[in-house]
Each structure stands twice: as structure tokens, then as C-alpha cells.
Design an enzyme around this catalytic site. Structure first.
Site, PDB file in Angstrom:
ATOM      1  N   MET A  32       0.855  -1.189   0.000  1.00 16.66           N
ATOM      2  CA  MET A  32       0.000   0.000   0.000  1.00 16.66           C
ATOM      3  C   MET A  32       0.893   1.242   0.000  1.00 16.66           C
ATOM      4  SD  MET A  32      -3.411  -0.918   2.108  1.00 16.66           S
ATOM      5  CE  MET A  32      -2.754  -0.707   3.736  1.00 16.66           C
ATOM      6  N   GLY A  33       2.129   1.116  -0.466  1.00 18.98           N
ATOM      7  CA  GLY A  33       3.033   2.269  -0.501  1.00 18.98           C
ATOM      8  C   GLY A  33       3.636   2.535   0.864  1.00 18.98           C
ATOM      9  N   ALA A  34       4.115   3.792   1.050  1.00 20.95           N
ATOM     10  CA  ALA A  34       4.893   4.156   2.244  1.00 20.95           C
ATOM     11  C   ALA A  34       6.021   3.126   2.381  1.00 20.95           C
ATOM     12  CB  ALA A  34       4.028   4.215   3.500  1.00 20.95           C
ATOM     13  N   GLY A  38      11.345  -3.063   4.899  1.00 20.59           N
ATOM     14  CA  GLY A  38      10.667  -4.366   4.835  1.00 20.59           C
ATOM     15  C   GLY A  38      10.180  -4.664   3.418  1.00 20.59           C
ATOM     16  N   HIS A  39       9.574  -3.656   2.755  1.00 21.66           N
ATOM     17  CA  HIS A  39       9.117  -3.865   1.378  1.00 21.66           C
ATOM     18  C   HIS A  39      10.309  -4.087   0.444  1.00 21.66           C
ATOM     19  CE1 HIS A  39       5.765  -1.024   2.843  1.00 21.66           C
ATOM     20  NE2 HIS A  39       5.160  -2.178   2.629  1.00 21.66           N
ATOM     21  N   ASP A 153       3.064  -9.512   8.836  1.00 17.75           N
ATOM     22  CA  ASP A 153       1.603  -9.692   8.820  1.00 17.75           C
ATOM     23  C   ASP A 153       1.352 -11.188   8.655  1.00 17.75           C
ATOM     24  OD1 ASP A 153       0.684  -6.786   8.708  1.00 17.75           O
ATOM     25  OD2 ASP A 153       2.143  -6.879   7.101  1.00 17.75           O
ATOM     26  N   GLN A 156      -2.125 -12.474   7.720  1.00 19.94           N
ATOM     27  CA  GLN A 156      -2.379 -12.119   6.316  1.00 19.94           C
ATOM     28  C   GLN A 156      -1.663 -13.082   5.372  1.00 19.94           C
ATOM     29  OE1 GLN A 156      -2.517  -7.991   4.438  1.00 19.94           O
ATOM     30  NE2 GLN A 156      -0.374  -8.489   4.089  1.00 19.94           N
ATOM     31  N   SER A 188       7.412  -1.019   9.865  1.00 22.23           N
ATOM     32  CA  SER A 188       6.013  -0.917   9.459  1.00 22.23           C
ATOM     33  C   SER A 188       5.750   0.503   8.990  1.00 22.23           C
ATOM     34  CB  SER A 188       5.120  -1.218  10.666  1.00 22.23           C
ATOM     35  OG  SER A 188       3.813  -0.728  10.452  1.00 22.23           O
ATOM     36  N   SER A 189       4.875   0.639   7.996  1.00 23.74           N
ATOM     37  CA  SER A 189       4.535   1.995   7.529  1.00 23.74           C
ATOM     38  C   SER A 189       3.929   2.803   8.667  1.00 23.74           C
ATOM     39  CB  SER A 189       3.536   1.924   6.375  1.00 23.74           C
ATOM     40  OG  SER A 189       4.045   1.092   5.368  1.00 23.74           O
TER      41      SER A 189
END
Ligand code: PAF
Length: 280
Positions: A32-34, A38-39, A153, A156, A188-189
Site C-alpha cells: 500500500m506504498g509508504a 521491509g518492502h 503480517d 495475512q 512498518s509503515s
């Protein structure tokens, strides 16, 4: 390496058709961006497993309840594109709302199993239906062979794995270990919301996961060990939604000695809700 922003479903389809006709394997990293470390780690792991990586950025309204932070969710498109380019993401899909939810959109994807185990679902009842609906669309729209999700997550991860399996979506869902700050705080964002003093308080979630995992490994009953962690976190000023040991595959409550366990926690630090988990 430049990254290619793809702002419509047709632009995505043109690009992925080219990759397929060149015989390239590609992976997707849904976000979801930000974008944070981690991403970026998910992108790097994708590059090890596929010839091309596409990151998706879509702040999915369907997974936010009315009182949640959809309006204030951190957004930084140019920063995100820069970071993703540096990490080597070949393309970034930034769909418009109508590419995901066109007019008269009427389908939802929802499941039982790991999505209905009384963890996140208990506090965010609509959340996983929103997640599985958008993730099913992103899997089908991209046609990627591999999808990478962070273990942070954890519920998830289990939910989207089950959804892809149940719907025979030909994609391999891969979970990647959580990236942490040097203090142990999971990236985390939503960490962007924490004040410096709240950030210090938030570290106690990770510390209690470590301590509880160790206590269970040393023979303490999982339920007792988790209850003790909840008391410690509450005393430290956090509001704990849950801190539980669950079967690491089914997320059911532990039933027998020796089954694989995962600790899962969600707690509020001030006005910020954080989640984390750890293998026992
Ligand atoms: O984990 C997230 O950022 C979101 O839940 C996801 C998987 C991108 C779906 O919107």
C-alpha cells in the site's frame, strides 16, 4: 535501474505480456506504498526468484473500517518510486481506483480458516475480506508466478496463501522474515505515527515476544506464558488486543505438546496499533 510506473490496468497488461512473450518469470510484491526497508527486502527476495519484479501500490479502501486511518495513511509516491528503483523493482503498478473496483464491482473474496481464528479478524472484522478481494485481483491482473509477503503480517500471509490455493490461482506465495530496526521494532509503515517516546515503548512488544518464546521453549504452558506477556505489556502502558500462541500453520489454538507454534501480538501504543509475531 529505472523503474517503470504503470498507472492503468492496460499499461500493466502490455508490460507483462512483453515479459511473458520474452519467456521471463516475474514476481509481484503487493504493497500500500509508504515503502520501507521491509518492502525493499521483499523486492530483493523477488529478484532472487524471478527475472522481473513488479511492485504494486494501492491503498485499498476495502480493508479499512470507517474509523481506521484510510484518509491519513502515509503516502509518498515519488519517494516510493525512488526507493523501489534503487532496490531493483522493474515496474511499479499504481492502479487507479477504477482499475481495481470498476463501476458496478460486486464481488468479494472471503474465507474461513486462518481468516477466522479470532486474531486480527476479531478486532478488524472486514479486514481480511478487503485484503483477499484486492490480492486476488492483483494476482489475476499481474499474472505473476510468485508473490512475496512479509511475515510481519503473519495472519495475512496465511490467509492469502489459503486463498490462492483454494481458488487455484497459479501463483506461489512466499513469506519473507520480518525486517526490524536495530532495537527489534518490526518495520512498518505505521511506525511513522510513533513519537520518539512511543517508539521506545513499542520495542517492548518484540522484547516480550522473545521472552515468551523462550519461556515456552523452556517448558512453560503457551497460554500462561502469553498471559504473562499481556500483563507485562499492559503494565508498560500498551493496550493489548491480543498476545497469543497459535499453531503456526492453521493458527488454531494449541492443542498438543510439540506442535509448531507462533506467537502473534497486536497492541496499541498511544493511537498507533502495531502487530508483530515470532516463531517459538
Ligand atoms: O500488507 C499490505 O500492505 C496490504 O494488506 C496488501 C497485502 C498490499 C493488500 O492491500
Amino acid at each position: 535501474m529505472p523503474t517503470k510506473p504503470l498507472r492503468t490496468l492496460s499499461a500493466l497488461r502490455r508490460e507483462t505480456a512483453r515479459w511473458r512473450s520474452d519467456g521471463l518469470r516475474y514476481a509481484v510484491v503487493p504493497t500500500m506504498g509508504a515503502i520501507h526497508e521491509g518492502h525493499l527486502q521483499l523486492v530483493r527476495e523477488g529478484l532472487k526468484r524471478a527475472d522481473r519484479v513488479i511492485t504494486t501500490i494501492f491503498v485499498n479502501p476495502k480493508q479499512f473500517a470507517a474509523h481506521e486511518d484510510l484518509g491519513s495513511y502515509p503516502r509518498d509516491e515519488s519517494g516510493d518510486l525512488r526507493k523501489l528503483a534503487q532496490a531493483g523493482s522493474h515496474a511499479v503498478y499504481l492502479p487507479r481506483l477504477e482499475d481495481i473496483y470498476p463501476q458496478y464491482f460486486a464481488t468479494t473474496v472471503s474465507l474461513n480458516g486462518p481468516a477466522k481464528t479470532g486474531l486480527e479478524d476479531k478486532f478488524r472484522p472486514e479486514f481480511f475480506t478487503g485484503v483477499t478481494t484486492v490480492v486476488a485481483k492483483l494476482f489475476l491482473q499481474t499474472g505473476a508466478e510468485i508473490a512475496l509477503f512479509g511475515e510481519k503480517d503473519y495472519q495475512q500471509l496465511k490467509v492469502v496463501t489459503q486463498m490462492a490455493r483454494d481458488l487455484d490461482i497459479p501463483i506461489k506465495v512466499v513469506g519473507i522474515p520480518t525486517v526490524r530496526e536495530s532495537t527489534g521494532l518490526a518495520k512498518s509503515s505505521r511506525n511513522a505515527y510513533l513519537s520518539p517516546s512511543e517508539e521506545k515503548t513499542a520495542i517492548s512488544i518484540h522484547q516480550n515476544l522473545l521472552r515468551t518464546a523462550e519461556a515456552i521453549r523452556s517448558g512453560q504452558a503457551p497460554t500462561r506464558a502469553a498471559a504473562a506477556a499481556t500483563r507485562r505489556l499492559t503494565a508498560a502502558g500498551l493496550k493489548v488486543d491480543y498476545f497469543e500462541a497459535r499453531n503456526s500453520e492453521t493458527l488454531a489454538r494449541p492443542r498438543m505438546a510439540g506442535e509448531p507454534l507462533r506467537l502473534l501480538a497486536a497492541a496499541w501504543v498511544g493511537r498507533t496499533r502495531l502487530i508483530d509475531n515470532m516463531k517459538v
